[in-house]
Design a protein around this motif. Structure first.
Motif, PDB file in Angstrom:
ATOM      1  N   MET A   1      30.036  28.877  52.546  1.00 17.15           N
ATOM      2  CA  MET A   1      31.220  28.532  53.331  1.00 17.15           C
ATOM      3  C   MET A   1      31.189  29.272  54.669  1.00 17.15           C
ATOM      4  O   MET A   1      30.779  30.424  54.742  1.00 17.15           O
ATOM      5  CB  MET A   1      32.491  28.927  52.564  1.00 17.15           C
ATOM      6  N   SER A   2      31.668  28.637  55.726  1.00 12.55           N
ATOM      7  CA  SER A   2      31.668  29.248  57.041  1.00 12.55           C
ATOM      8  C   SER A   2      32.949  30.034  57.260  1.00 12.55           C
ATOM      9  O   SER A   2      33.855  30.036  56.435  1.00 12.55           O
ATOM     10  CB  SER A   2      31.508  28.157  58.102  1.00 12.55           C
ATOM     11  N   GLY A   3      33.028  30.686  58.448  1.00 13.57           N
ATOM     12  CA  GLY A   3      34.241  31.418  58.782  1.00 13.57           C
ATOM     13  C   GLY A   3      34.180  32.869  58.375  1.00 13.57           C
ATOM     14  O   GLY A   3      33.201  33.353  57.816  1.00 13.57           O
ATOM     15  N   ASP A   4      35.285  33.610  58.706  1.00  8.99           N
ATOM     16  CA  ASP A   4      35.370  35.028  58.389  1.00  8.99           C
ATOM     17  C   ASP A   4      35.437  35.247  56.882  1.00  8.99           C
ATOM     18  O   ASP A   4      35.902  34.399  56.128  1.00  8.99           O
ATOM     19  CB  ASP A   4      36.621  35.635  59.025  1.00  8.99           C
ATOM     20  N   LYS A   5      35.009  36.451  56.495  1.00  6.78           N
ATOM     21  CA  LYS A   5      35.100  36.846  55.089  1.00  6.78           C
ATOM     22  C   LYS A   5      36.382  37.628  54.854  1.00  6.78           C
ATOM     23  O   LYS A   5      36.765  38.481  55.661  1.00  6.78           O
ATOM     24  CB  LYS A   5      33.908  37.721  54.699  1.00  6.78           C
ATOM     25  N   VAL A   6      37.032  37.360  53.759  1.00  3.99           N
ATOM     26  CA  VAL A   6      38.157  38.166  53.297  1.00  3.99           C
ATOM     27  C   VAL A   6      37.638  39.024  52.155  1.00  3.99           C
ATOM     28  O   VAL A   6      37.148  38.501  51.143  1.00  3.99           O
ATOM     29  CB  VAL A   6      39.334  37.287  52.819  1.00  3.99           C
ATOM     30  N   LEU A   7      37.701  40.336  52.320  1.00  4.23           N
ATOM     31  CA  LEU A   7      37.220  41.247  51.281  1.00  4.23           C
ATOM     32  C   LEU A   7      38.228  41.309  50.142  1.00  4.23           C
ATOM     33  O   LEU A   7      39.447  41.349  50.356  1.00  4.23           O
ATOM     34  CB  LEU A   7      37.012  42.642  51.862  1.00  4.23           C
ATOM     35  N   ILE A   8      37.714  41.323  48.926  1.00  2.00           N
ATOM     36  CA  ILE A   8      38.560  41.431  47.743  1.00  2.00           C
ATOM     37  C   ILE A   8      38.447  42.844  47.189  1.00  2.00           C
ATOM     38  O   ILE A   8      37.389  43.274  46.738  1.00  2.00           O
ATOM     39  CB  ILE A   8      38.180  40.389  46.678  1.00  2.00           C
ATOM     40  N   PHE A   9      39.568  43.565  47.258  1.00  6.09           N
ATOM     41  CA  PHE A   9      39.683  44.939  46.773  1.00  6.09           C
ATOM     42  C   PHE A   9      40.409  44.857  45.436  1.00  6.09           C
ATOM     43  O   PHE A   9      41.603  44.584  45.387  1.00  6.09           O
ATOM     44  CB  PHE A   9      40.481  45.751  47.799  1.00  6.09           C
ATOM     45  N   ASP A  10      39.681  45.039  44.355  1.00  6.98           N
ATOM     46  CA  ASP A  10      40.283  44.896  43.030  1.00  6.98           C
ATOM     47  C   ASP A  10      40.791  46.236  42.522  1.00  6.98           C
ATOM     48  O   ASP A  10      40.032  47.203  42.413  1.00  6.98           O
ATOM     49  CB  ASP A  10      39.282  44.314  42.031  1.00  6.98           C
ATOM     50  N   THR A  11      42.065  46.285  42.193  1.00  7.11           N
ATOM     51  CA  THR A  11      42.667  47.524  41.699  1.00  7.11           C
ATOM     52  C   THR A  11      43.190  47.381  40.267  1.00  7.11           C
ATOM     53  O   THR A  11      44.112  48.059  39.849  1.00  7.11           O
ATOM     54  CB  THR A  11      43.768  48.026  42.660  1.00  7.11           C
ATOM     55  N   THR A  12      42.543  46.490  39.500  1.00  9.30           N
ATOM     56  CA  THR A  12      42.919  46.315  38.082  1.00  9.30           C
ATOM     57  C   THR A  12      42.814  47.629  37.316  1.00  9.30           C
ATOM     58  O   THR A  12      43.666  47.938  36.469  1.00  9.30           O
ATOM     59  CB  THR A  12      42.013  45.257  37.422  1.00  9.30           C
ATOM     60  N   LEU A  13      41.769  48.398  37.591  1.00  8.73           N
ATOM     61  CA  LEU A  13      41.534  49.628  36.832  1.00  8.73           C
ATOM     62  C   LEU A  13      42.476  50.760  37.240  1.00  8.73           C
ATOM     63  O   LEU A  13      42.584  51.752  36.520  1.00  8.73           O
ATOM     64  CB  LEU A  13      40.085  50.091  37.022  1.00  8.73           C
ATOM     65  N   ARG A  14      43.124  50.634  38.385  1.00  8.56           N
ATOM     66  CA  ARG A  14      44.041  51.674  38.835  1.00  8.56           C
ATOM     67  C   ARG A  14      45.483  51.187  38.815  1.00  8.56           C
ATOM     68  O   ARG A  14      46.260  51.539  37.952  1.00  8.56           O
ATOM     69  CB  ARG A  14      43.613  52.148  40.234  1.00  8.56           C
ATOM     70  N   ASP A  15      45.850  50.300  39.733  1.00  5.26           N
ATOM     71  CA  ASP A  15      47.233  49.814  39.777  1.00  5.26           C
ATOM     72  C   ASP A  15      47.532  48.906  38.592  1.00  5.26           C
ATOM     73  O   ASP A  15      48.621  48.930  38.023  1.00  5.26           O
ATOM     74  CB  ASP A  15      47.478  49.072  41.088  1.00  5.26           C
ATOM     75  N   GLY A  16      46.537  48.082  38.210  1.00  7.18           N
ATOM     76  CA  GLY A  16      46.749  47.192  37.070  1.00  7.18           C
ATOM     77  C   GLY A  16      47.018  47.940  35.789  1.00  7.18           C
ATOM     78  O   GLY A  16      47.833  47.542  34.960  1.00  7.18           O
ATOM     79  N   GLU A  17      46.327  49.069  35.623  1.00  6.86           N
ATOM     80  CA  GLU A  17      46.507  49.865  34.409  1.00  6.86           C
ATOM     81  C   GLU A  17      47.882  50.520  34.351  1.00  6.86           C
ATOM     82  O   GLU A  17      48.307  50.979  33.292  1.00  6.86           O
ATOM     83  CB  GLU A  17      45.419  50.948  34.323  1.00  6.86           C
TER      84      GLU A  17
END
Length: 494
Positions: A1-17
Motif C-alpha cells: 500500500m502507498s502513502g505514509d505509515k502509521v506506527l502501531i504501538f501495542d500496549t496490551t501487556l501494560r495498559d491492557g493488563e
C-alpha cells in the motif's frame, strides 16, 4: 500500500493488563509478545518495570527474547523509574523508554501537588535521564486533553529540545470527542516548535466509547503513531482497539488524503491474536464486537443474505479472509492421523514442539471419539488448553457427579498434587458447585470464586464447552480454563 505509515504501538501487556482481572503471568505475556511480533506491531510496550518485580522480569524477558518490534517500557518522570526501565530493556536490539508526567491542572493540584514550573522541570530532567539509556524517547503529558493548551505547548517545546523523539497525546480519561481531539492534534502540529522532527502519537481511552474514533481523528490531523490494545483491553472502559484502528485505516484509505495511509500489520494474524489474548486473559469477546466478534461477518436477514450471495460487497465492507478467517475449512475426525492434525495446526498458526503436538493429538483423539466432526475452533481450543504456559500443579485424575430432580448433587474427585493423590466427596447446590466444593476439600484451599463463565466453542449438541474461572486468594487473582464436551468436566478442569 502507498502513502505514509502509521506506527502501531501495542500496549496490551501494560495498559491492557490494567483491566480489572486481566493480570497475566510472565510466560503468558511472553507468548502474547511473540504473537504481537508475528502480527507486525511496530512497538510493544512490555510493562512498567518499577511497579513490581514481576513487571520488571516480564519486560526483561520480552526485551531478551522477542525480535522485530521496538520494545518499550513505561516510567514516571523520575530517575528511579527510568533507571529500572533502562535496565529491563538492556538486551533489546531496539528499545524505547516511555516517560510521562501529568500536565492538567486537576492532576497537578490534587495528585502531584506541584506547580506547573516544577512539572516542566521534571519533564525535561526525565528526558535527559532517558538519554543515558536510549535515544528513542517517548514523552506523554498525562491528561493532555484537560490540560491548558499554552502550558501543554510549553512542556512539549521543552521536551523536544531536551531530546524527546515521540510525543504522545493521551486522552487519559476518555473525555474529549473526535472533533476536539483532531483539533488538538492539529494545533500542536502547528504551534509546537520542532514537532516536525518527532512522531505525534495518540493514546485514547474509551470512557465515552470514542477511543477508536478519537485515534482516527488524530491520525487524520497528523498523528503517525496510535497506541492501542488487542480487543480494546485497558483501564475502566478500555483503550482504542488495535484491530478496529488497523482495519479502519486499511478499509478507508480514501478518508486520509491523497495516497492514503497504511500500517505494517499483517491483518491475517488479527483474529488469531485476538483469540489468544481472550483465552489468556479470560475476557470473552462480545459477539457483536467489530472486526473480531462472532457476528462480525454473520448475516441472517433475508435481504442481506440475498445480497451477499449475489455480490459480497453489498453488505461486507471487508472480507473475513483479511483478518485470518474464512478460506477452505477442513473438518477433522477420529480417522485423522498425526500428519493431518499437525498440518491443520500449522495452517492455524501454531508452532508446536514434538511433545506439544503429541499431547495435543492425544487430546484431539479423545474429543474426536465423542464428536463426529472437529472444527478449527475445536483444534484451537485443544491446542491452547494443552500448551501449558505455566507448570501444572494440580491434575484432575477422576471426576464423578450425580445430580437430578429431587436429589442432592454430589461429586467425588481424585486430584493429583505434585505426585500425591487427594480424594474428596462433597455436596453442592448444583453439579458444578458440588464439583468445586470437592476440589476445594481435596486441595485444602478456600479461594473465592470471583467469576465463572462457560461458552460453546462450536455449534451443535456435541460442541466443546470452554469454562473459565477467576479465583482470588490472599489478594492474588488466578485464571483457570478447561475444555471438554462435558460442561461439568470443563468446569472442574478450570
Amino acid at each position: 500500500m502507498s502513502g505514509d505509515k502509521v506506527l502501531i504501538f501495542d500496549t496490551t501487556l501494560r495498559d491492557g493488563e490494567q483491566s480489572p482481572g486481566a493480570a497475566m503471568s510472565i510466560p503468558q505475556k511472553l507468548e502474547i509478545a511473540r504473537q504481537l511480533a508475528v502480527l507486525g506491531v511496530d512497538i510493544i510496550e512490555a510493562g512498567f518495570p518499577i511497579s513490581s518485580p514481576a513487571q520488571f522480569e516480564a519486560t526483561k524477558l520480552v526485551a531478551e527474547q522477542v525480535k522485530g518490534p521496538t520494545i518499550a517500557a513505561l516510567a514516571r518522570a523520575n530517575a528511579n523509574d527510568i533507571e529500572a526501565a533502562g535496565k529491563a530493556l538492556a538486551a533489546a536490539k531496539k528499545k524505547r523508554i516511555h516517560t510521562f508526567i501529568a500536565t492538567s491542572p486537576i492532576h497537578m493540584k490534587h495528585k502531584l501537588k506541584k506547580e506547573p514550573a516544577q512539572v516542566l522541570k521534571m519533564a525535561v530532567e526525565a528526558i535527559q535521564c532517558c538519554k543515558n539509556f536510549t535515544d528513542d524517547i517517548e514523552f506523554s503529558p498525562e491528561d493532555a486533553c484537560r490540560s491548558e493548551i499554552p502550558f501543554l505547548i510549553e512542556v512539549l517545546n521543552a521536551v523536544i529540545e531536551a531530546g524527546a523523539t515521540t510525543l504522545n497525546i493521551p486522552d487519559t480519561v476518555g473525555y474529549v470527542l473526535p472533533y476536539e481531539y483532531g483539533q488538538l492534534i492539529a494545533k500542536l502540529k502547528s504551534d509546537v516548535k520542532g514537532i516536525d522532527k518527532c512522531v505525534i502519537s495518540t493514546h485514547c481511552h474509551n470512557d465515552l466509547g470514542m477511543a477508536v474514533a478519537n485515534s482516527l481523528a488524530g491520525v487524520r490531523n497528523g498523528a503517525r503513531q496510535v497506541e492501542c490494545t488487542v480487543n480494546g483491553l485497558g483501564e475502566r472502559a478500555g483503550n482504542a482497539a488495535m484491530e478496529e484502528v488497523v482495519m479502519a485505516i486499511r478499509t478507508r484509505q480514501d478518508f486520509f488524503g491523497d495516497g492514503g495511509l497504511s500500517t505494517n500489520i499483517n491483518t491475517k494474524e488479527i483474529y488469531r491474536t485476538s483469540q489468544l489474548v481472550s483465552q489468556l486473559t479470560g475476557f470473552v469477546i462480545q459477539p457483536n464486537k467489530a472486526i473480531v466478534g462472532a457476528n462480525a461477518f454473520a448475516h441472517e436477514s433475508g435481504i442481506h443474505v440475498d445480497g451477499i450471495l449475489k455480490e459480497r460487497s453489498t453488505y461486507e465492507i471487508m472480507t473475513p479472509e483479511t483478518i485470518g478467517l474464512g478460506g477452505s475449512r477442513m473438518v477433522l475426525g477420529r480417522h485423522t492421523g498425526r500428519a493431518g492434525f499437525a498440518d491443520r495446526c500449522k495452517q492455524l498458526g501454531y508452532k508446536l514442539t514434538k511433545d506439544e503436538l503429541e499431547q495435543a493429538y492425544q487430546r484431539f483423539i479423545e474429543i474426536a471419539d465423542k464428536k463426529k466432526e472437529v472444527f478449527d475452533e475445536d483444534v484451537a481450543a485443544i491446542v491452547n488448553a494443552e500448551m501449558r504456559v505455566v507448570e501444572q500443579t494440580y491434575t484432575l485424575d477422576y471426576l464423578h457427579v450425580a445430580s437430578g430432580t429431587g436429589t442432592l448433587p454430589t461429586a467425588s474427585v481424585k486430584i493429583g498434587v505434585k505426585g500425591e493423590t487427594k480424594i474428596a466427596v462433597a455436596f453442592g447446590d448444583g453439579p458444578v458447585d458440588a464439583a468445586y466444593e470437592a476440589i476445594r476439600q481435596a486441595m485444602d484451599l478456600r479461594p473465592k470464586l470471583a467469576e465463572y463463565s462457560i461458552r460453546a466453542i462450536t455449534a451443535g449438541t456435541e460442541a466443546l464447552g470452554e469454562a473459565t474461572v477467576r479465583i482470588s486468594e490472599n489478594g492474588r487473582t488466578f485464571i483457570g480454563r478447561g475444555v471438554s464436551t462435558d460442561i461439568i468436566e470443563a468446569s472442574a478442569k478450570a
